[in-house]
Design a protein around this motif. Structure first.
Motif, mmCIF file in Angstrom:
data_model
loop_
_atom_site.group_PDB
_atom_site.id
_atom_site.type_symbol
_atom_site.label_atom_id
_atom_site.label_comp_id
_atom_site.label_asym_id
_atom_site.label_seq_id
_atom_site.Cartn_x
_atom_site.Cartn_y
_atom_site.Cartn_z
ATOM 1 N N MET A 24 0.823 -1.200 0.000
ATOM 2 C CA MET A 24 0.000 0.000 0.000
ATOM 3 C C MET A 24 0.865 1.260 0.000
ATOM 4 S SD MET A 24 -3.322 -0.862 2.261
ATOM 5 C CE MET A 24 -3.088 -2.256 3.351
ATOM 6 N N ILE A 25 2.004 1.198 0.701
ATOM 7 C CA ILE A 25 2.944 2.329 0.629
ATOM 8 C C ILE A 25 3.323 2.566 -0.822
ATOM 9 C CG2 ILE A 25 5.250 3.141 1.245
ATOM 10 C CD1 ILE A 25 5.085 1.503 3.781
ATOM 11 N N GLY A 26 3.696 1.467 -1.499
ATOM 12 C CA GLY A 26 4.043 1.581 -2.914
ATOM 13 C C GLY A 26 2.880 2.145 -3.715
ATOM 14 N N GLY A 27 1.665 1.699 -3.383
ATOM 15 C CA GLY A 27 0.491 2.149 -4.116
ATOM 16 C C GLY A 27 0.303 3.651 -4.014
ATOM 17 N N VAL A 28 0.390 4.176 -2.801
ATOM 18 C CA VAL A 28 0.204 5.621 -2.605
ATOM 19 C C VAL A 28 1.268 6.395 -3.377
ATOM 20 C CG1 VAL A 28 0.305 7.475 -0.908
ATOM 21 C CG2 VAL A 28 -0.932 5.380 -0.387
ATOM 22 N N GLY A 29 2.522 5.967 -3.225
ATOM 23 C CA GLY A 29 3.595 6.656 -3.928
ATOM 24 C C GLY A 29 3.433 6.577 -5.434
ATOM 25 N N ALA A 30 3.058 5.391 -5.914
ATOM 26 C CA ALA A 30 2.959 5.191 -7.362
ATOM 27 C C ALA A 30 1.809 5.999 -7.950
ATOM 28 C CB ALA A 30 2.778 3.709 -7.677
ATOM 29 N N ILE A 31 0.710 6.135 -7.204
ATOM 30 C CA ILE A 31 -0.395 6.955 -7.701
ATOM 31 C C ILE A 31 0.112 8.387 -7.915
ATOM 32 C CG2 ILE A 31 -2.594 8.011 -7.094
ATOM 33 C CD1 ILE A 31 -3.346 5.465 -5.657
ATOM 34 N N GLY A 32 0.851 8.898 -6.926
ATOM 35 C CA GLY A 32 1.381 10.252 -7.057
ATOM 36 C C GLY A 32 2.294 10.386 -8.261
ATOM 37 N N LEU A 33 3.145 9.370 -8.464
ATOM 38 C CA LEU A 33 4.106 9.471 -9.554
ATOM 39 C C LEU A 33 3.420 9.356 -10.910
ATOM 40 C CD1 LEU A 33 7.104 9.886 -9.895
ATOM 41 C CD2 LEU A 33 7.358 7.450 -10.190
ATOM 42 N N GLY A 47 2.381 -0.521 -14.744
ATOM 43 C CA GLY A 47 0.939 -0.351 -14.617
ATOM 44 C C GLY A 47 0.319 0.325 -15.826
ATOM 45 N N GLY A 48 1.106 1.097 -16.524
ATOM 46 C CA GLY A 48 0.576 1.863 -17.657
ATOM 47 C C GLY A 48 0.621 3.333 -17.293
ATOM 48 N N LEU A 49 1.462 4.093 -17.997
ATOM 49 C CA LEU A 49 1.681 5.499 -17.643
ATOM 50 C C LEU A 49 0.369 6.263 -17.540
ATOM 51 C CD1 LEU A 49 4.784 6.486 -19.764
ATOM 52 C CD2 LEU A 49 4.592 6.466 -17.290
ATOM 53 N N GLY A 50 0.143 6.868 -16.400
ATOM 54 C CA GLY A 50 -1.020 7.726 -16.260
ATOM 55 C C GLY A 50 -2.247 7.044 -15.694
ATOM 56 N N SER A 51 -2.217 5.729 -15.607
ATOM 57 C CA SER A 51 -3.388 5.023 -15.099
ATOM 58 C C SER A 51 -3.295 4.869 -13.587
ATOM 59 C CB SER A 51 -3.482 3.642 -15.751
ATOM 60 O OG SER A 51 -4.279 2.804 -14.962
ATOM 61 N N VAL A 52 -4.323 5.356 -12.881
ATOM 62 C CA VAL A 52 -4.300 5.274 -11.419
ATOM 63 C C VAL A 52 -4.441 3.828 -10.927
ATOM 64 C CG1 VAL A 52 -5.423 6.065 -9.314
ATOM 65 C CG2 VAL A 52 -5.090 7.641 -11.211
ATOM 66 N N PRO A 53 -5.432 3.072 -11.442
ATOM 67 C CA PRO A 53 -5.495 1.663 -11.025
ATOM 68 C C PRO A 53 -4.235 0.905 -11.438
ATOM 69 C CG PRO A 53 -7.496 2.291 -12.184
ATOM 70 C CD PRO A 53 -6.552 3.422 -12.339
ATOM 71 N N VAL A 88 -1.589 -1.662 -9.354
ATOM 72 C CA VAL A 88 -1.158 -3.005 -9.738
ATOM 73 C C VAL A 88 0.368 -3.058 -9.846
ATOM 74 C CG1 VAL A 88 -1.372 -4.830 -11.436
ATOM 75 C CG2 VAL A 88 -3.314 -3.371 -10.965
ATOM 76 N N GLY A 89 0.947 -1.990 -10.406
ATOM 77 C CA GLY A 89 2.405 -1.919 -10.487
ATOM 78 C C GLY A 89 3.041 -2.015 -9.113
ATOM 79 N N ALA A 90 2.440 -1.308 -8.152
ATOM 80 C CA ALA A 90 2.967 -1.342 -6.788
ATOM 81 C C ALA A 90 2.858 -2.737 -6.203
ATOM 82 C CB ALA A 90 2.213 -0.348 -5.910
ATOM 83 N N LEU A 91 1.759 -3.414 -6.536
ATOM 84 C CA LEU A 91 1.549 -4.783 -6.066
ATOM 85 C C LEU A 91 2.699 -5.667 -6.537
ATOM 86 C CD1 LEU A 91 -1.068 -5.370 -4.556
ATOM 87 C CD2 LEU A 91 -1.887 -6.554 -6.578
ATOM 88 N N ILE A 92 3.136 -5.445 -7.788
ATOM 89 C CA ILE A 92 4.197 -6.283 -8.345
ATOM 90 C C ILE A 92 5.555 -5.879 -7.782
ATOM 91 C CG2 ILE A 92 5.412 -6.890 -10.464
ATOM 92 C CD1 ILE A 92 2.713 -6.550 -11.902
ATOM 93 N N VAL A 93 5.874 -4.583 -7.885
ATOM 94 C CA VAL A 93 7.236 -4.159 -7.548
ATOM 95 C C VAL A 93 7.494 -4.206 -6.045
ATOM 96 C CG1 VAL A 93 8.835 -2.232 -7.612
ATOM 97 C CG2 VAL A 93 7.456 -2.763 -9.612
ATOM 98 N N ASN A 94 6.562 -3.694 -5.242
ATOM 99 C CA ASN A 94 6.775 -3.707 -3.798
ATOM 100 C C ASN A 94 6.326 -5.027 -3.172
ATOM 101 O OD1 ASN A 94 8.054 -1.383 -3.238
ATOM 102 N ND2 ASN A 94 6.424 -0.460 -2.035
ATOM 103 N N GLY A 95 5.367 -5.683 -3.835
ATOM 104 C CA GLY A 95 4.818 -6.891 -3.245
ATOM 105 C C GLY A 95 5.705 -8.102 -3.429
ATOM 106 N N LEU A 96 6.316 -8.202 -4.606
ATOM 107 C CA LEU A 96 7.074 -9.411 -4.928
ATOM 108 C C LEU A 96 8.163 -9.747 -3.899
ATOM 109 C CD1 LEU A 96 6.622 -11.358 -7.186
ATOM 110 C CD2 LEU A 96 8.452 -10.285 -8.457
ATOM 111 N N PRO A 97 9.024 -8.775 -3.549
ATOM 112 C CA PRO A 97 10.061 -9.132 -2.568
ATOM 113 C C PRO A 97 9.467 -9.593 -1.244
ATOM 114 C CG PRO A 97 10.077 -6.771 -3.004
ATOM 115 C CD PRO A 97 9.173 -7.390 -3.997
ATOM 116 N N GLN A 98 8.359 -8.952 -0.849
ATOM 117 C CA GLN A 98 7.723 -9.323 0.415
ATOM 118 C C GLN A 98 7.159 -10.727 0.354
ATOM 119 O OE1 GLN A 98 7.371 -7.316 3.203
ATOM 120 N NE2 GLN A 98 8.773 -5.907 2.226
ATOM 121 N N VAL A 99 6.421 -10.993 -0.728
ATOM 122 C CA VAL A 99 5.776 -12.295 -0.853
ATOM 123 C C VAL A 99 6.825 -13.396 -0.994
ATOM 124 C CG1 VAL A 99 4.283 -13.673 -2.323
ATOM 125 C CG2 VAL A 99 3.678 -11.317 -1.802
#
Lengths: 292, 382
Positions: B55-64, B297-303, B307-318
């Motif tokens: 979720m941290i990744g998600g918030v940051g990625a939405i902003g970016l 996730g696709g440049l400019g897409s909020v959802p 998903v990008g955050a799920l992959i990039v931040n989630g993978l190492p954790q999982v």
């Protein structure tokens, strides 16, 4: 005064290496309008092959292998990835090179593990005195090598067929293609040359005198400092790359001495910011104009 | 990238298919929310911790994604705003009267808002530079902020606690309700709601807020002006968009998101520890990881950013959680494959593949899948 002179010589020596790297950015940018974020990984790749082959081939042979393979990696990246996505715009291709950079860098750092070998055996850590100042051989050799390579590049750029083709393509891609210039060949050689320059640069970066550290993730980040060099000179200017490189080298050496070592990395970027605010396309870069 | 969205036609005849699609989509989002709300009742603390990191990744990625994808300004400075937000939260909420570090002893909830505000102001301060530059020049210029952040972390020890020890942030609480194991004992369906669960709900709330606000901005006037500037600055100016303002606004909003993600990061680690080198929690690699989320996730897409955050931040954790069970990555020391390393390979490759084969990222794939079902639906905004 002596310290100052010494710093200037050291700064110029470092700057020469940055100039080699920045020139690599500029060549690729001129030929393809792509900014190569993977340049740091080309540097690491060349260095790594020197390490691997050094026992078998000796320093000279290994260095040649390293330089050639850095060039080849550049060529492979261009042929395998970039040339296949002709329709993607330059900015997405820049992002693509970030992906390449992550993979290559992580793999080489993993392979290196905790061994961080020095590369510049032939001249490293042999300081000598000259009129009261202590000079590092690395910096002098770097200056000499860079001067030779950059002159050679400049001559080729000016007079050889490749240079003409390259300049034509940088001017107008489509017109150049219509005039019978094989754009893929120009692009491929641009990447090859940039890789070779990166391979030469690493022989200086991973030394006692230059960074005080061997080949590591740090080498990659030093290569990143060539980014501001290319940008502040102007991404599409070869002369700018040389000037930018020297400026970065000097700024780093002087600020490390007179402010603090920690500050020197940011100082480079600060100088670049100041230049960019005044001249958004760098010192020698072509200004983008929009007409309405 | 899509062209500037045409404003919806007024009084368009209702199109049942479109309404159906909208209904299904809303239902899907609600179902997802319900699942996310229920997860703490079924997952143990380690998995919740991993989820919080995503979720941290998600918030940051939405902003970016707003600044890079919507407004078309390449930013590599996200890690800096993470550090700025984290530091601001820690300083504002830190106990006053500590002789080693500065603290204002503010309420943690207020400090969180403060962190967001500080990051946004820093983003605005950079706006004059951002407004003048374009594309790659801006990208490298913004990289300067990461290096300045590195120096700031090393030298401003009264604020950051220094690189060797760092400093502990005040635990979060909202209107006196602590997000720790203290305070009132709550049990839901037999599951005690303790720190991991509480933090999950807090982060979920923040993520949902971030998501809703970003969607609102993208759909509204602001988003249109950003896309206009992205597609053609001159044309946007002619149409009456203030280019400087749109650029500065996008940068400030994205920095605010970065600041929030930074405050969440500090709470997650339970320590603010600035980096010793340019590779670390707030280093270039983090900026690149966020960029990777946005690209995948696709440049400019909020959802897509989520998903990008799920992959990039989630993978190492999982991977780290699974590897304990499966005995993967057991090697240590030289040349060992670690979860972080493996996920770096995965997202590096994902960037390359996305640019080569699907420049629209996962969002474009998702859009294609849903459009097959509701064929006549007009293209969605990105």
């Amino acid at each position: 005064m002596n310290t100052f002179l010494q710093l200037v010589v050291n700064g110029l020596g470092k700057g020469a290496v940055f100039a080699l790297l920045a020139l690599g950015f500029v060549i690729i940018f001129k030929a393809t309008e792509v900014v190569n974020f993977a340049h740091g990984s080309l540097v690491l790749f060349g260095g790594y092959l020197v390490v691997v082959t050094r026992d078998a081939l000796g320093w000279v042979g290994a260095s040649l292998v390293g330089i050639v393979s850095a060039g080849l990696l550049g060529l492979v990246v261009e042929r395998l990835l970039l040339s296949r996505s002709r329709h993607a715009d330059a900015n997405s291709l820049a992002l693509l090179t970030i992906g390449v950079d992550v993979i290559v860098t992580e793999e080489i750092v993993r392979r290196l593990g905790v061994t961080l070998p020095f590369l510049g055996d032939a001249w490293d850590a042999k300081p000598f005195q000259l009129g009261g100042i202590t000079l590092f051989r690395t910096h002098l050799v770097a200056l000499g090598v860079a001067a030779v390579l950059i002159t050679a590049f400049w001559l080729a750029f000016k007079y050889s067929n490749w240079g003409v083709a390259m300049r034509a393509q940088a001017e107008n891609r489509e017109a150049a293609a219509l005039m019978g210039i094989r754009s893929s060949r120009v692009t491929a050689t641009a990447w090859l040359v940039a890789g070779v320059l990166a391979g030469v640069a690493v022989l200086f970066i991973a030394t006692q005198d230059f960074s005080g550290a061997g080949l590591s993730r740090g080498t990659h980040s030093i290569a990143l400092a060539a980014f501001p060099a290319a940008i502040l000179g102007g991404l599409d200017s070869t002369a700018g790359a040389v000037v930018g490189g020297l400026v970065v080298g000097l700024v780093e050496a002087l600020s490390a001495q007179y402010v603090s070592f920690d500050f020197s990395k940011s100082a480079v970027f600060l100088v670049m910011l100041v230049v960019l605010v005044v001249r958004p396309s760098g010192l020698f870069g072509t200004r983008e104009r929009t007409r309405v | 990238m899509s062209e500037v969205d045409a404003p919806p036609e007024p009084q368009a005849p209702p199109r049942p298919r479109r309404n159906l699609a909208k209904l299904v989509r809303t239902a899907a989002w609600l179902a997802l929310l319900v699942v996310l709300l229920a997860l703490p009742l079924y997952l143990d603390a380690a998995w919740l911790k991993a989820g919080q990191y995503m979720m941290i990744g998600g918030v940051g990625a939405i902003g970016l994604t707003l600044v890079v994808g919507q407004a078309g300004q390449l930013s590599l400075a996200h890690a800096f705003f993470l550090l700025a937000g984290g530091t601001a939260y820690t300083v504002l909420s830190g106990p006053a009267g500590d002789d080693r570090v500065i603290g204002f002893g503010l309420d943690p909830g207020l400090s969180l808002l403060g962190a967001v505000a500080v990051a946004a102001l820093l983003g605005l301060a950079f706006a004059p530079v951002a407004g003048r530059l374009r594309g790659i020049y801006l990208g490298v210029a913004s990289l300067a902020l990461v290096f300045l952040g590195l120096y700031f972390g090393q030298s401003a020890e009264e604020l950051t606690g220094g690189t060797s020890t760092g400093r502990t942030p005040a635990p979060f609480s909202l209107f006196g309700f602590p997000f720790t194991n203290d305070g009132p004992e709550i049990t839901l369906l037999g599951v005690p709601i303790r720190q991991a669960e509480r933090t999950w709900y807090l982060f979920l709330l923040l993520t949902v807020l971030a998501f809703v606000i970003a969607r609102g901005a993208v759909h509204g006037r602001v988003g249109r002006s950003w896309r206009a500037v992205r597609d053609n600055e001159a044309a946007a100016a002619v149409m009456g968009v203030s280019v400087m303002r749109a650029k500065a606004g996008a940068f400030a909003v994205s920095s605010a998101y970065g600041g929030l993600a930074g405050a969440m990061t500090v709470l997650w680690f339970d320590i603010l520890k600035p980096d010793e080198s340019e590779f670390g929690t707030y280093g270039i690699n983090v900026s690149i990881a966020f960029l990777a989320m946005v690209i995948i996730g696709g440049l400019g897409s909020v959802p897509g950013a989520l998903v990008g955050a799920l992959i990039v931040n989630g993978l190492p954790q999982v991977l780290a959680l699974y590897s304990a069970d499966l005995g993967w990555f057991s090697g240590t020391g030289d040349g060992a494959l670690t979860p972080v390393l493996v996920s770096s390979f995965v997202y590096g490759a994902a960037i390359v593949l996305v640019v080569l084969f699907e420049p629209g990222g996962l969002a474009a794939i998702g859009r294609r899948l849903t459009q097959r079902r509701f064929r006549r639906q007009p293209p969605e905004e990105k």
